[in-house]
Write an enzyme that holds these catalytic residues in place. Structure first.
Site, short mmCIF file in Angstrom:
data_model
loop_
_atom_site.label_atom_id
_atom_site.label_comp_id
_atom_site.label_asym_id
_atom_site.label_seq_id
_atom_site.Cartn_x
_atom_site.Cartn_y
_atom_site.Cartn_z
N ASP A 154 0.87 -1.17 0.00
CA ASP A 154 0.00 0.00 0.00
C ASP A 154 0.91 1.22 0.00
O ASP A 154 2.10 1.15 0.34
CB ASP A 154 -0.97 0.00 1.18
CG ASP A 154 -2.18 0.90 0.89
OD1 ASP A 154 -2.10 1.75 -0.02
OD2 ASP A 154 -3.22 0.77 1.57
C1 BGC Z 1 -4.97 3.31 -0.22
C2 BGC Z 1 -5.05 2.32 -1.35
C3 BGC Z 1 -4.84 3.03 -2.65
C4 BGC Z 1 -3.51 3.75 -2.62
C5 BGC Z 1 -3.18 4.51 -3.88
C6 BGC Z 1 -3.72 4.17 -0.28
O1 BGC Z 1 -3.82 5.22 0.62
O2 BGC Z 1 -5.01 2.62 1.00
O3 BGC Z 1 -6.27 1.66 -1.33
O4 BGC Z 1 -4.91 2.14 -3.71
O5 BGC Z 1 -3.53 4.70 -1.56
O6 BGC Z 1 -3.98 5.61 -4.02
#
Ligand code: BGC
Length: 738
Positions: A265
């Site tokens: 993540d």
């Molecule tokens: C989120 C993800 C997301 C990623 C990219 C993170 O803060 O938890 O679900 O895909 O950001 O935007």
């Protein structure tokens, strides 16, 4: 030979020969298998080139191998539409004018359709949009289980039941990947709250992990053959999930045989050695060692960038893991970017709107309908009052990473006006002012929702408007603002915000024909439930929201959504809250309820919910016959068939979702009172009867025995419970396992 002759004739002397005819390297040769091509590409790469594959080069992209013509990887959120282009190194949108997408309904809504075919259509359509926008990986779908109504991200997930989530995630993944775009199932695993999400260490027992929190991921991997998975922010067993040895190496790779890419993540990586050895492949979103906006070289500082390279150069770590990671990324690239046979995709097409509309309409749940107040009898109504901020607030912007720049969004008020006017006079009053923000990452809805009137003035206006209307439709609920249904923080309470409870009660007093439409991705308390005759659960429905809500309220579509999670009467009725097991303390949250999540808790502890899992009414009625079993004994390698007749006893065609739960009547370990094991959604015309057959097998009877680290079933009696919801069981049948 033929080609050479043609080329000679054209005077090209072979220089433009088609690629197959030249002596091309194996990695470019499409007659070779992906594994052969991966190995060949790998053998040509330097250590630096391999390292470059493993970390971001911008907010949403990573490098390819330019020297070898291997393309970059481009990611996009996900999971409800294609995120607008952002600046190279910032979250703010880049200001492109060609990136406004179709906003599909949120995944809670998809889950509420209980229709795997629609999940396939969803995946296919959003995959087409991703493909058209030249994306390699779609960051979604999310399948974290609904554990508490306070979780700010529940709206992005598929509810509280592992079986339902599994049945819905598989077709979504298959649909996306049919475009040669990878789906990335997230957030693996146990990311069930936003409070302290980056640091919280989840203490969940092995049974809860295996029976509740992992099955949807497992189904995505083994049945959906998903090509990417995203490690979660939180910790498990003291290790961050983006580099968690137990989750990524032992379970995901060893047990499930995953051969795709593990993506962190954004900002979920915290340690180079753990990232090297614990199964992570690609690192995104990290700001390391004081790195900030002012550092133009931040990407080379990532844990899997220079720090990794330096360890290799110093001889402190070998290159076996490096090769394995590079292999995984190359495999992803060959499956996607370097697959020349994949389709081209399409963007904001009419059929995408249609798919969004179908999912939205099938997801809407009729919670209550006393005296058949709904559907609205348009022929008899002269005046309809619509009250509430959510009738006029765009919901596709906001909520965190799933925020969209939608090409269009039909508001509920707009949709209803289209249906009702000019035959019916439609009057609107806002009733309350919630959150007037209309922007996220500098994408704006273009609305100006500011309103300086006092709550008393707003209430007064609403009551005047409501008083002499034939129907009053209140459209409220939550929104995508901070501490509502939004990433990064949890809700502060399960109650409706902005004084809506009081407003609803007051409206009920002045007009008995009150319909409440709750727009949210989460359960809310309804202290006014007995004062209001008709209640509808709508979700964040995307571009087609207003059309979908209007078509259900006005009866063009007969509602068929069923709740994918329980609505407790009060927060304390939810397991985690009842046990004081949220949001944790001292950096840990213990899942004390273990496997008793959602209806499993309510059933077992006999706590009546406000609206149970699987609940959803229709404008028609269904009668169930008696469940019949092909045999009263099941042996482990066989199946028995359970059949039941369902009849539409009302006067409108409608869908019913027949739900099959199984209860283990005696077991050596505690089991929930019953668990969903099958369901079928079917259309029935008035008076029509259909017989549904469910195959019952041993696997449906198993639980995870943590003392044996294995799925087991025990001889003895089981009961099948078939019904219209977890709280409306219509027929039962017993059998023995031998
Ligand atoms: C989120 C993800 C997301 C990623 C990219 C993170 O803060 O938890 O679900 O895909 O950001 O935007």
């Amino acid at each position: 030979m033929k080609q050479r002759i043609v080329c000679l004739l054209l005077g090209l002397s072979g220089c433009f020969l088609p690629i197959q005819a030249q002596n091309i390297p194996v990695y470019l040769d499409e007659s070779k298998t992906i594994e052969e091509r991966v190995e060949d590409a790998l053998s040509r790469m330097t250590i630096e080139e391999k390292i470059a594959l493993l970390h971001a080069q911008s907010k949403f992209s990573s490098a390819g191998v330019p020297r070898l013509g291997i393309p970059e990887v481009w990611m996009t959120d996900g999971p409800h539409g294609i995120r607008p282009e952002v600046l190279w190194d910032e979250w703010a949108q880049a200001g492109w004018t060609n990136d406004s997408c179709t906003a599909f309904p949120a995944l809670t809504a998809l889950a509420a359709t209980w229709n795997p075919e629609l999940a396939m259509n969803y995946g296919k359509a959003i995959g087409e949009e991703a493909r058209y926008r030249k994306k390699t990986v779609l960051l979604g779908p999310g399948v974290n289980i609904y554990r508490t109504p306070l979780n700010g991200r529940n709206f992005e997930y598929m509810g509280e039941d592992p079986y339902l989530a599994s049945r819905m995630v598989v077709p979504y993944v298959v649909g996306v990947q049919s475009n040669g775009v990878a789906a990335c199932v997230k957030h693996f695993a146990l990311n069930n709250q936003e409070t302290e999400r980056g640091t919280i260490d989840v203490v969940a027992d092995e049974r809860a992990l295996r029976e509740i929190y992992l099955p949807a991921f497992k189904a995505a991997v083994q049945e959906g053959q998903v090509w990417a998975i995203m490690g979660a922010y939180n910790k498990y067993l003291g290790e961050h999930c983006s580099h968690n040895a137990y989750l990524l190496k032992k379970i995901l790779r060893e047990e499930w045989g995953f051969n795709g890419v593990v993506i962190s993540d954004w900002g979920g990586v915290h340690d180079t050695r753990e990232a090297i050895f614990n199964g992570l492949d690609m690192e995104f979103g990290t700001w390391t060692g004081g790195d900030d906006w002012s550092n133009s070289d931040s990407y080379s500082q990532y844990f899997l960038a220079n720090p990794y390279l330096e360890l290799i150069k110093a001889g402190e770590v070998g290159t076996a893991e490096l090769d394995e990671k590079a292999r995984n990324v190359l495999r992803l690239i060959f499956r996607t970017e370097m697959n020349r046979n994949r389709p081209w995709g399409k963007f904001v097409s009419e059929d995408h709107s249609k798919t969004a509309w179908e999912i939205a309409t099938e997801s809407i749940v009729l919670l209550k309908n006393n005296g058949n107040l709904l559907p609205i009898d348009v022929s008899k109504a002269n005046k309809i009052a619509i009250i509430g901020e959510n009738a006029i607030k765009k919901m596709t912007v906001g909520g965190g990473s799933s925020s969209l720049k939608a090409q269009y969004e039909i508001l509920p008020l707009e949709g209803l006006r289209k249906y009702l006017e000019p035959q019916v006079e439609v009057v609107y009053a806002r009733g309350y002012v919630g959150d007037v923000s209309t922007e996220f990452d500098n994408v704006s809805t273009g609305q100006d929702l500011r309103d300086n009137r006092s709550p008393e003035e707003l209430l007064k206006e609403a009551l005047v408007v409501a008083k002499d209307a034939d129907y009053v439709i209140f459209i409220g609920g939550l929104n995508k603002s901070h501490e509502q249904d939004s990433e990064g923080a949890d809700r502060k309470s399960m109650d409706l915000p902005y004084g809506q409870d009081k407003l609803i009660s007051e409206l009920a007093k002045v007009n008995p024909n009150l319909i409440v439409v709750n727009i949210s991705g989460n359960a809310v308390t309804m202290p006014w439930v007995n004062e209001v005759p008709a209640i509808v659960q709508a979700w964040f429905l995307g571009s087609e929201a207003g059309h979908a809500i209007a078509s259900v309220l006005c009866g063009e579509v007969n509602p068929s959504g069923k709740l994918p999670f329980t609505f407790p009467v009060k927060l304390k009725d939810n397991a985690a809250h009842s046990l004081g097991a949220y949001p944790g303390n001292d950096g840990k949250v213990e899942y004390k309820e273990s496997i008793l999540v959602g209806y499993r808790w309510h059933d077992t502890k006999k706590i009546k919910p406000l609206f149970g899992f699987g609940h959803g009414l229709s404008y028609t009625t269904f009668e169930y016959g008696k469940a019949q079993l092909s045999s009263s004994t099941l042996s482990r390698h066989e199946q028995i068939i359970c059949s039941v007749e369902v009849t539409n006893t009302g006067n409108k065609p409608g869908y019913e979702t027949v739900q099959l739960y199984i209860s283990d009547l005696k077991s050596s370990l505690q089991r929930p009172l019953k668990e969903l094991k099958a369901f079928r959604k079917l259309m029935l015309n008035p008076g029509e009867t259909k017989t549904i057959e469910f195959a019952i097998d041993n696997e449906m009877l198993q639980f995870y025995d943590d003392t044996k680290s294995a799925w087991v079933s025990e001889d003895g009696s089981f009961e099948i419970l078939i019904g219209s919801s977890s709280t409306d069981i219509r027929t039962k049948a017993k059998f023995n396992l031998k």
